[in-house]
Scaffold this motif. Structure first.
Motif, mmCIF file in Angstrom:
data_model
loop_
_atom_site.group_PDB
_atom_site.id
_atom_site.type_symbol
_atom_site.label_atom_id
_atom_site.label_comp_id
_atom_site.label_asym_id
_atom_site.label_seq_id
_atom_site.Cartn_x
_atom_site.Cartn_y
_atom_site.Cartn_z
ATOM 1 N N ILE A 51 0.824 -1.199 0.000
ATOM 2 C CA ILE A 51 0.000 0.000 0.000
ATOM 3 C C ILE A 51 0.865 1.260 0.000
ATOM 4 O O ILE A 51 0.526 2.264 -0.638
ATOM 5 N N ARG A 52 2.003 1.201 0.679
ATOM 6 C CA ARG A 52 2.891 2.360 0.661
ATOM 7 C C ARG A 52 3.521 2.550 -0.714
ATOM 8 O O ARG A 52 3.711 3.681 -1.169
ATOM 9 N N HIS A 55 0.455 3.965 -2.975
ATOM 10 C CA HIS A 55 -0.021 5.297 -2.601
ATOM 11 C C HIS A 55 1.085 6.336 -2.593
ATOM 12 O O HIS A 55 0.802 7.533 -2.568
ATOM 13 N N MET A 60 -0.822 7.642 -8.866
ATOM 14 C CA MET A 60 -2.070 7.905 -8.143
ATOM 15 C C MET A 60 -2.856 9.044 -8.779
ATOM 16 O O MET A 60 -4.085 9.095 -8.653
ATOM 17 N N SER A 99 -6.628 13.478 -0.343
ATOM 18 C CA SER A 99 -5.207 13.124 -0.361
ATOM 19 C C SER A 99 -4.632 13.082 1.046
ATOM 20 O O SER A 99 -3.789 12.222 1.363
ATOM 21 N N LEU A 102 -5.749 9.769 2.645
ATOM 22 C CA LEU A 102 -4.947 8.654 2.137
ATOM 23 C C LEU A 102 -3.544 8.669 2.734
ATOM 24 O O LEU A 102 -3.005 7.612 3.098
ATOM 25 N N THR A 106 -2.208 5.751 5.290
ATOM 26 C CA THR A 106 -1.158 4.920 4.705
ATOM 27 C C THR A 106 0.164 5.080 5.437
ATOM 28 O O THR A 106 0.861 4.091 5.711
ATOM 29 N N GLU A 152 -12.245 2.617 -5.966
ATOM 30 C CA GLU A 152 -10.999 3.337 -5.680
ATOM 31 C C GLU A 152 -9.794 2.404 -5.733
ATOM 32 O O GLU A 152 -8.780 2.707 -6.378
ATOM 33 N N PHE A 156 -6.669 2.667 -8.329
ATOM 34 C CA PHE A 156 -5.301 2.917 -7.882
ATOM 35 C C PHE A 156 -4.364 1.785 -8.314
ATOM 36 O O PHE A 156 -3.237 2.036 -8.764
ATOM 37 N N HIS A 160 -1.331 2.016 -11.036
ATOM 38 C CA HIS A 160 0.033 1.696 -10.599
ATOM 39 C C HIS A 160 0.662 0.636 -11.496
ATOM 40 O O HIS A 160 1.846 0.745 -11.860
ATOM 41 N N TYR A 176 -1.717 -5.641 -1.668
ATOM 42 C CA TYR A 176 -2.277 -4.289 -1.717
ATOM 43 C C TYR A 176 -3.769 -4.311 -1.419
ATOM 44 O O TYR A 176 -4.272 -3.521 -0.604
ATOM 45 N N THR A 180 -5.527 -2.505 1.860
ATOM 46 C CA THR A 180 -6.577 -1.482 1.768
ATOM 47 C C THR A 180 -7.836 -1.930 2.497
ATOM 48 O O THR A 180 -8.621 -1.089 2.959
#
Length: 287
Positions: A51-52, A55, A60, A99, A102, A106, A152, A156, A160, A176, A180
């Motif tokens: 996830i890091r 995001h 993104m 943002s 998120l 995250t 979402e 994302f 990516h 991921y 999330t």
């Protein structure tokens, strides 16, 4: 090691970074960034988490716009957005709030992430109304929360995998989606998908509920044709918009009255998307 750039290039890079960050993070961006990344304490996700990676990548930007377009196809979700989000009157404020949420969930401390989630849940409890088709809606309806989440996450992840600096392998994609789901459960989503296959199944299950409404088409026109961006940014934004639209499922195009240009979407659009994301990444990683 950071490459050495001529002073003029470095200055342009820093100004572009600052302008982008101000738009995305808002006036409180520097203070929020310092707290999110600098405050001591446990985090929900480790430094090597999928996830890091997702995001924290500039892909993104593309995924976020795709998510808004896809989410608009649920009539009740779109009715809530049209009536309560202020996306027309304060689009940058909405982007900045999203943002920041998120970033906090995250990268921030577990305490700050939990506080951010509770703030969103409190807002959701107050958002309710009646859609143009006569159906009532509530922003804290688990079914609507789940739709917003999966649209979402799918957006994302797809952005990516297409435009990210380090796309995930199959196991990373599953990680991921599972990570999330931690945030989704905290927000009130029951049983969110935890694998990419599960995410695909969840999206398919929503198809009977989705359609283009006048409100959804108005939102698409606003986001794609009349965005509140300065003239010098119109061309880069057009590349962003084209990249986001090209990643939408084919069945969504008629609902939003968006054209399908197979040749351009297979050649020019990916090139423009990669170029845009790379430039933004170059700017945002300025020292």
């Amino acid at each position: 090691m950071q490459p050495n750039f001529p002073h003029g290039v470095s200055l342009v890079r820093e100004r572009l970074r600052d302008a982008l960050f101000a738009r995305v993070a808002g006036p409180d961006g520097p203070r929020n960034r310092a707290r999110i990344h600098g405050a001591p304490g446990e985090r929900w996700f480790g430094p090597d988490s999928a996830i890091r990676r997702v995001h924290g990548d500039t892909a993104m930007f593309v995924g976020g716009l795709r998510a808004l377009l896809l989410q608009s196809l649920h009539p009740l979700a779109m009715a809530a957005v049209a009536a309560h989000s202020g996306y027309r009157g304060d689009p940058w404020g909405r982007l900045q709030r999203t943002s920041t949420f998120l970033a906090v969930t995250t990268f921030g401390t577990a305490e700050d992430a939990a506080r951010a989630v509770e703030t969103v849940r409190a807002v959701h409890r107050r958002v309710r109304g009646v859609a143009p088709d006569g159906r009532p809606y509530r922003a804290d309806d688990p079914r609507l929360l789940a739709w917003v989440h999966i649209a979402e996450v799918d957006s994302f992840l797809r952005a990516h995998q297409r435009y990210g600096a380090r796309p995930l392998d199959e196991a990373g994609c599953d990680s991921y989606v599972a990570e999330t789901a931690v945030i989704a459960r905290a927000l009130g989503v029951p049983d969110p998908p935890v694998t990419r296959a599960g995410l695909d199944r969840a999206l398919t299950a929503y198809r009977p509920e989705l359609r283009g409404t006048p409100e959804a088409r108005q939102a698409a026109r606003f986001l794609l044709l009349t965005p509140p961006v300065p003239w010098p940014a119109r061309l880069p934004y057009a590349a962003l918009a084209a990249s986001a639209v090209a990643m939408l499922p084919a069945w969504t195009r008629p609902h939003l009255r968006l054209p399908r240009l197979p040749v351009a979407e297979a050649t020019v659009v990916p090139l423009a998307g990669h170029s845009l994301v790379k430039v933004v990444r170059w700017a945002m990683t300025a020292a």
